[in-house]
Enzyme design. Structure first.
Site, PDB file in Angstrom:
ATOM      1  CG  HIS A   1      -2.089   0.861   1.172  1.00 26.45           C
ATOM      2  ND1 HIS A   1      -2.306   1.884   2.078  1.00 26.45           N
ATOM      3  CD2 HIS A   1      -3.133   0.911   0.318  1.00 26.45           C
ATOM      4  CE1 HIS A   1      -3.429   2.510   1.792  1.00 26.45           C
ATOM      5  NE2 HIS A   1      -3.944   1.947   0.727  1.00 26.45           N
TER       6      HIS A   1
ATOM      7  CE  LYS B   1      -1.260   4.784  -1.616  1.00 29.25           C
ATOM      8  NZ  LYS B   1      -1.935   4.240  -0.433  1.00 29.25           N
TER       9      LYS B   1
ATOM     10  CG  ASP C   1      18.614  11.964 -10.203  1.00 32.33           C
ATOM     11  OD1 ASP C   1      18.578  10.902 -10.844  1.00 32.33           O
ATOM     12  OD2 ASP C   1      18.509  13.092 -10.728  1.00 32.33           O
TER      13      ASP C   1
ATOM     14  CG  HIS D   1      -7.314   8.648  -0.037  1.00 32.82           C
ATOM     15  ND1 HIS D   1      -6.026   8.284  -0.354  1.00 32.82           N
ATOM     16  CD2 HIS D   1      -8.016   7.490   0.008  1.00 32.82           C
ATOM     17  CE1 HIS D   1      -5.948   6.976  -0.508  1.00 32.82           C
ATOM     18  NE2 HIS D   1      -7.137   6.462  -0.285  1.00 32.82           N
TER      19      HIS D   1
ATOM     20  CE  LYS E   1      -3.900   6.720   2.749  1.00 30.29           C
ATOM     21  NZ  LYS E   1      -5.283   6.449   2.668  1.00 30.29           N
TER      22      LYS E   1
ATOM     23  CG  ASP F   1      -0.031  18.539  22.210  1.00 29.74           C
ATOM     24  OD1 ASP F   1      -1.262  18.694  22.120  1.00 29.74           O
ATOM     25  OD2 ASP F   1       0.505  17.801  23.054  1.00 29.74           O
TER      26      ASP F   1
END
Length: 483
Positions: free
Chosen positions: A225, A227, A232, A401, A403, A408
């Site tokens: 899952h 991404k 370079d 979408h 996450k 604080d």
């Protein structure tokens, strides 16, 4: 005679099946898993003859305990172990923090060094993107500037305008002699055409699906899952965006909002290591020991971060532990945005305990969803959260979408892991813990801006929802342990 023979064959098969069933149930019990999840799988095995066994083999086996993903874990570099041990000692003496007062954060840093060998990276420069247009504009710009290599890893690559632009750009860089390595998840990218892949391969790209889906393969439940984009070895991207047009143009559900981090500095090396270990797994090619792919970072930024990877190849639920630790660290407030909310008891109790202790806990969920079960399952937790004084908001324009967890104004987590058991215990995921107050302020401002597009749910209003909605929630929640 034929009838008698058929009877004994059928009886033998039945006895064999019962023995197999009892064996699998015994194995489940002896693994000392979460009792709720164990009971759920026992019910599936008993009530769904043959199908239950098939589902258990493909969805229920615990590969973290079995260490079946040894190919990934056996190449865990000794130097990373040594460096993490050194950093633990330096943290105890506070030398690595260069005089910064970070007593609370130091506990989290030590946790991540212990459970994930997640090195504390310094001298990073970061940018935060909160929409698909800006995210992919930056990714494409970075790819266009590549001189040596481009490494990409996505859960979803869905053909459309965005994927076509990426395809054309990669072909152009291949013609310039730039190396391209591409990992896509075979389940997440199920609709990706063979032509898309083969065209890149013929042009010189190396591209592999992660754990191709096959009926006989028992590890199909464990998906990549993550991404990640690394260019370079000098800049990298990570977050929640996939290569799909809905992240730019929306969908029939509405707007798709997400968060992406662009980073230069030492954290790029951490992301590169994660990619190269995954590359070793899919291709068998060992690149992590080559200096060409691990250049020394030159950035003069001052952001601190740890990159944590979690999956069935790791010893601990590292991201899960980090999420719980972040909530427990909060003294004033914690902001959480997740598209899917199906937490285990530990995370759920952490949120409720924080809120009842006076911490301002704000949870943002989408008002709509792209899947039936996760939509109703997520909503099944709302009432008990409201009872514990957690503030729940529904994002109305579409799906947020992102996450994200921020605490604080001091630190935040951004990555690919949803706040559900699949992400936290089964999938291969990546998350970045950011210790820079300026970057955290940007993330929190995005959250506050999103609140203006939300409706806050009151306990009184929620308690009066339709009875049929409550039935759907309760029914879908039954699947939480095995989703």
């Amino acid at each position: 005679m034929d009838l008698n023979w058929s009877f004994w064959v059928a009886l033998a098969l039945l006895v064999a099946y019962i023995i197999l069933l009892l064996g699998e149930i015994s194995r489940l019990i002896l693994e000392n898993r979460n009792p709720v999840r164990t009971l759920a799988w026992i019910v599936v095995l008993i009530t769904l003859p043959f199908i239950g066994i098939f589902l258990f083999y493909h969805l229920g086996l615990d590969y973290r305990k079995k260490k079946i993903f040894n190919l990934k874990s056996m190449y865990d570099m000794r130097w990373l172990q040594y460096m993490s041990e050194d950093q633990r000692e330096l943290l105890k003496k506070q030398k690595i923090l260069k005089g910064r007062r970070m007593a609370t954060e130091r506990k989290l840093m030590t946790l991540l060094l212990n459970n994930n060998k997640a090195l504390l990276t310094l001298n990073n420069r970061m940018e935060v993107y909160n929409n698909g247009v800006d995210s992919f504009m930056s990714i494409f710009k970075a790819i266009s500037s590549a001189r040596n290599f481009i490494h990409l890893e996505f859960y979803i690559v869905e053909e459309g305008e965005l994927a076509s632009r990426l395809h054309s750009l990669l072909l152009a860089k291949l013609r310039e002699g730039v190396e391209v390595r591409f990992i896509y998840d075979d389940v997440g990218s199920w609709s990706l055409s063979q032509n898309y892949v083969e065209t890149l391969k013929k042009a010189g790209a190396e591209i592999y699906p992660f754990l191709p889906l096959m009926i006989h393969r028992k590890k199909a439940n464990y998906r990549n899952h993550r991404k990640i984009v690394v260019v370079d070895g000098e800049m990298a991207f990570m977050g929640g965006v996939n290569v799909a047009d809905r992240y730019v143009a929306g969908s029939n559900i509405g707007l798709w909002r997400d968060t992406l981090i662009r980073v230069e500095g030492e954290a790029v090396t951490s992301l590169q290591i994660i990619f190269l270990i995954d590359w070793l797994f899919v291709s068998g090619e060992m690149l992590i020991n080559r200096d060409f792919y691990m250049p020394l970072p030159q950035t003069s930024g001052d952001s601190m971060a740890q990159v944590i990877a979690s999956g069935p190849d790791s010893d601990w639920d590292s991201i899960h532990q980090a999420y719980v630790a972040l909530v427990n660290m909060a003294e004033e407030y914690v902001y959480i945005s997740t598209p899917y909310f199906m937490p285990g008891d530990v995370m759920l109790n952490a949120l409720k305990s924080a809120a009842m202790s006076g911490v301002d806990v704000m949870l943002m969920l989408p008002a709509k969803s792209d899947t039936f079960i996760t939509y109703w399952c997520s909503r099944s937790f709302v009432e008990e959260l409201l009872n514990a004084h957690v503030k729940v908001f529904f994002f109305k324009p579409g799906i947020n979408h992102s996450k994200v967890i921020s605490v604080d104004g001091k630190l935040a987590a951004v990555g690919s892991a949803n706040m559900d058991l699949r992400s936290l215990e089964q999938n291969f995921e990546v998350s970045m813990i950011i210790y820079d107050k300026q970057v955290v302020q940007v993330i929190e401002q995005d959250f506050i801006d999103d609140l203006t597009l939300c409706s806050e749910i009151s306990l009184e209003k929620w308690s009066s929802r339709k009875r049929m909605d409550q039935v759907k929630e309760s029914f879908c929640r039954l699947f939480t342990p095995i989703l």
